[in-house]
Design a protein around this motif. Structure first.
Motif, mmCIF file in Angstrom:
data_model
loop_
_atom_site.group_PDB
_atom_site.id
_atom_site.type_symbol
_atom_site.label_atom_id
_atom_site.label_comp_id
_atom_site.label_asym_id
_atom_site.label_seq_id
_atom_site.Cartn_x
_atom_site.Cartn_y
_atom_site.Cartn_z
ATOM 1 N N GLN A 164 -3.819 -4.201 15.084
ATOM 2 C CA GLN A 164 -2.835 -3.264 15.324
ATOM 3 C C GLN A 164 -2.254 -2.830 14.200
ATOM 4 O OE1 GLN A 164 -0.865 -3.522 19.067
ATOM 5 N NE2 GLN A 164 0.344 -1.703 18.950
ATOM 6 N N MET A 165 -2.036 -1.155 13.560
ATOM 7 C CA MET A 165 -0.534 -1.050 12.855
ATOM 8 C C MET A 165 0.717 -1.771 13.911
ATOM 9 S SD MET A 165 -2.449 2.889 10.852
ATOM 10 C CE MET A 165 -0.635 2.301 9.384
ATOM 11 N N ARG A 166 1.050 -1.586 12.987
ATOM 12 C CA ARG A 166 2.730 -2.168 12.794
ATOM 13 C C ARG A 166 3.372 -1.028 12.246
ATOM 14 N NH1 ARG A 166 2.488 -8.819 10.927
ATOM 15 N NH2 ARG A 166 0.910 -9.337 12.665
ATOM 16 N N GLU A 167 3.895 -0.314 13.024
ATOM 17 C CA GLU A 167 5.031 0.445 12.795
ATOM 18 C C GLU A 167 6.046 0.251 12.327
ATOM 19 O OE1 GLU A 167 5.353 2.946 15.687
ATOM 20 O OE2 GLU A 167 3.203 4.001 15.960
ATOM 21 N N SER A 168 6.485 -1.037 11.972
ATOM 22 C CA SER A 168 7.710 -1.100 11.077
ATOM 23 C C SER A 168 7.438 -2.300 10.250
ATOM 24 C CB SER A 168 8.496 -2.436 12.557
ATOM 25 O OG SER A 168 8.317 -3.391 12.878
ATOM 26 N N SER A 169 6.648 -1.842 9.380
ATOM 27 C CA SER A 169 6.002 -2.904 8.592
ATOM 28 C C SER A 169 5.860 -2.061 7.504
ATOM 29 C CB SER A 169 5.140 -3.482 8.722
ATOM 30 O OG SER A 169 5.304 -4.508 9.704
ATOM 31 N N THR A 170 5.974 -2.320 5.896
ATOM 32 C CA THR A 170 5.509 -1.169 5.165
ATOM 33 C C THR A 170 3.296 -1.537 4.905
ATOM 34 O OG1 THR A 170 4.940 -3.390 3.764
ATOM 35 C CG2 THR A 170 6.848 -2.375 3.899
ATOM 36 N N VAL A 171 3.443 -0.789 4.433
ATOM 37 C CA VAL A 171 2.042 -0.311 3.561
ATOM 38 C C VAL A 171 1.091 -1.511 3.692
ATOM 39 C CG1 VAL A 171 0.500 1.273 2.235
ATOM 40 C CG2 VAL A 171 1.971 2.368 3.421
ATOM 41 N N LYS A 172 2.118 -2.668 2.744
ATOM 42 C CA LYS A 172 1.360 -3.871 2.037
ATOM 43 C C LYS A 172 1.034 -4.393 3.243
ATOM 44 C CE LYS A 172 1.820 -7.661 -1.291
ATOM 45 N NZ LYS A 172 0.874 -8.420 -0.010
ATOM 46 N N GLU A 173 2.220 -4.580 4.547
ATOM 47 C CA GLU A 173 1.842 -6.136 4.953
ATOM 48 C C GLU A 173 0.295 -4.669 5.858
ATOM 49 O OE1 GLU A 173 6.328 -7.481 5.306
ATOM 50 O OE2 GLU A 173 5.502 -5.180 6.538
ATOM 51 N N ASN A 174 0.701 -3.858 6.363
ATOM 52 C CA ASN A 174 -0.583 -3.375 6.620
ATOM 53 C C ASN A 174 -2.196 -3.517 6.818
ATOM 54 O OD1 ASN A 174 0.305 -1.867 9.850
ATOM 55 N ND2 ASN A 174 1.344 -1.317 8.150
ATOM 56 N N CYS A 175 -2.231 -3.215 5.336
ATOM 57 C CA CYS A 175 -3.680 -3.562 4.224
ATOM 58 C C CYS A 175 -3.607 -5.087 3.910
ATOM 59 C CB CYS A 175 -2.919 -3.032 3.054
ATOM 60 S SG CYS A 175 -3.024 -1.410 2.182
ATOM 61 N N ASP A 176 -2.551 -6.147 3.942
ATOM 62 C CA ASP A 176 -3.142 -6.770 4.338
ATOM 63 C C ASP A 176 -3.500 -7.495 6.347
ATOM 64 O OD1 ASP A 176 -2.359 -7.782 2.140
ATOM 65 O OD2 ASP A 176 -0.682 -8.325 2.150
ATOM 66 N N ILE A 177 -3.234 -7.053 6.610
ATOM 67 C CA ILE A 177 -4.122 -7.126 8.439
ATOM 68 C C ILE A 177 -5.520 -6.917 8.172
ATOM 69 C CG2 ILE A 177 -3.747 -6.591 10.797
ATOM 70 C CD1 ILE A 177 -0.877 -5.883 10.309
ATOM 71 N N MET A 178 -5.695 -5.527 7.765
ATOM 72 C CA MET A 178 -6.709 -5.425 7.808
ATOM 73 C C MET A 178 -8.011 -5.803 6.695
ATOM 74 S SD MET A 178 -6.967 -1.033 7.477
ATOM 75 C CE MET A 178 -9.288 -1.152 7.883
ATOM 76 N N LYS A 208 -15.730 -3.513 -1.068
ATOM 77 C CA LYS A 208 -15.075 -2.497 -1.874
ATOM 78 C C LYS A 208 -13.494 -2.067 -1.102
ATOM 79 C CE LYS A 208 -14.901 1.614 -4.558
ATOM 80 N NZ LYS A 208 -14.601 1.463 -6.223
ATOM 81 N N LEU A 209 -13.995 -2.086 0.370
ATOM 82 C CA LEU A 209 -12.976 -1.256 1.139
ATOM 83 C C LEU A 209 -11.206 -2.047 1.004
ATOM 84 C CD1 LEU A 209 -12.062 0.719 2.135
ATOM 85 C CD2 LEU A 209 -12.921 0.524 4.552
ATOM 86 N N ILE A 210 -12.220 -3.574 1.229
ATOM 87 C CA ILE A 210 -10.934 -4.921 0.677
ATOM 88 C C ILE A 210 -10.724 -5.301 -0.547
ATOM 89 C CG2 ILE A 210 -10.378 -7.614 0.557
ATOM 90 C CD1 ILE A 210 -12.883 -7.652 2.564
ATOM 91 N N SER A 211 -11.430 -4.572 -1.734
ATOM 92 C CA SER A 211 -10.641 -4.512 -2.811
ATOM 93 C C SER A 211 -9.286 -2.886 -3.422
ATOM 94 C CB SER A 211 -11.865 -4.136 -4.631
ATOM 95 O OG SER A 211 -11.742 -4.104 -5.296
ATOM 96 N N LEU A 212 -9.987 -1.946 -2.749
ATOM 97 C CA LEU A 212 -9.457 -0.624 -2.385
ATOM 98 C C LEU A 212 -7.984 -1.643 -2.293
ATOM 99 C CD1 LEU A 212 -11.717 2.238 -2.187
ATOM 100 C CD2 LEU A 212 -10.400 1.424 -4.736
ATOM 101 N N LEU A 213 -7.645 -1.779 -0.624
ATOM 102 C CA LEU A 213 -6.610 -2.185 -0.030
ATOM 103 C C LEU A 213 -5.653 -3.159 -0.865
ATOM 104 C CD1 LEU A 213 -8.184 -2.491 3.286
ATOM 105 C CD2 LEU A 213 -6.696 -1.094 3.293
ATOM 106 N N ALA A 214 -6.351 -4.486 -1.316
ATOM 107 C CA ALA A 214 -5.745 -4.969 -2.282
ATOM 108 C C ALA A 214 -4.581 -4.647 -3.396
ATOM 109 C CB ALA A 214 -6.473 -6.110 -2.824
ATOM 110 N N GLN A 215 -5.781 -2.911 -4.028
ATOM 111 C CA GLN A 215 -5.141 -2.811 -4.907
ATOM 112 C C GLN A 215 -3.767 -1.730 -4.451
ATOM 113 O OE1 GLN A 215 -7.635 -0.285 -7.581
ATOM 114 N NE2 GLN A 215 -9.711 -1.591 -7.302
#
Length: 225
Positions: A55-69, A147-154
């Protein structure tokens, strides 16, 4: 009006561009979260996996949500690789090769895969073989997810990563400060272009990911009906 706007009249337009791009990024991430949960649900129900829903965490940063994914997608990769290992271990080499032979009829592949899952799970749903064949025979795991994992990390490592996903509730000045700080016109323009590049690549990869998952889930729904 901010002093920077007096010095650089096009700054307000760039700021609006950033707000729009940020919203596009969040919308795309939200859709990916939903698609990932759909795939996890299919794997859990039909192939005996135990993938945790995200689940997306609205109180977290973009990076933290990228890490969840990234964590969820990595787990999906791991589970599909385990499925492949089970197939390889329990099938004769000739039958295993048939699963990857594009010339082999799909119904025969599904029957082979279902037989393995009936052994592995004790009892397998009628769609288990179909889902396994669809995942193993496509590039969803080998290419699309990687590919998506790589882009999320970037994205997480970029200047975008530190931004809270709830930033759109703030005023324009606060958004600009949170994203860029006090920047001059050329820096602001460069940030917009960087954002555009990341978003274009991310959206393209996300569309492939979501389309591949829709193919799997639509087949499952057809079987249920």
């Amino acid at each position: 009006m901010a002093l920077s706007d007096l010095l650089y009249p096009d700054n307000p337009k760039r700021r609006q561009e950033l707000i729009h791009l940020h919203q596009e990024l969040l919308d795309c991430m939200s859709t990916n979260f939903h698609a990932t949960n759909e795939l996890a649900g299919v794997l859990n129900e039909h192939l005996g996996c135990t993938i945790t829903y995200i689940q997306m965490r609205e109180s977290s940063t973009v990076k933290e949500n990228c890490d969840i994914m990234i964590q969820a997608m990595s787990e999906i990769q791991h589970q599909v690789q385990k499925i492949d290992s089970d197939m390889k271990e329990k099938l004769e080499p000739v039958l295993y090769q048939k699963l990857y032979d594009i010339k082999e009829p799909e119904l025969e592949k599904i029957a082979i895969a279902h037989k393995v899952f009936s052994i592995v799970l004790g009892e397998a749903t009628s769609t288990a073989g179909m889902v396994a064949v669809k995942l193993l025979g496509s590039n969803l795991i080998t290419l699309t997810v990687s590919k998506l994992i790589s882009l999320l990390a970037q994205i997480g490592a970029s200047v975008l990563g530190a931004i809270s996903i709830t930033i759109l509730g703030l005023g324009i000045e606060m958004i600009l400060h949170a994203i860029l700080g006090a920047m001059e016109r050329n820096q602001l323009l460069a940030a917009v272009r960087s954002y555009e590049k990341h978003l274009a690549e991310f959206k393209a990869a996300s569309e492939k990911y979501q389309r591949a998952i829709r193919e799997v889930t639509s087949l499952v729904r057809q079987q249920v009906q």
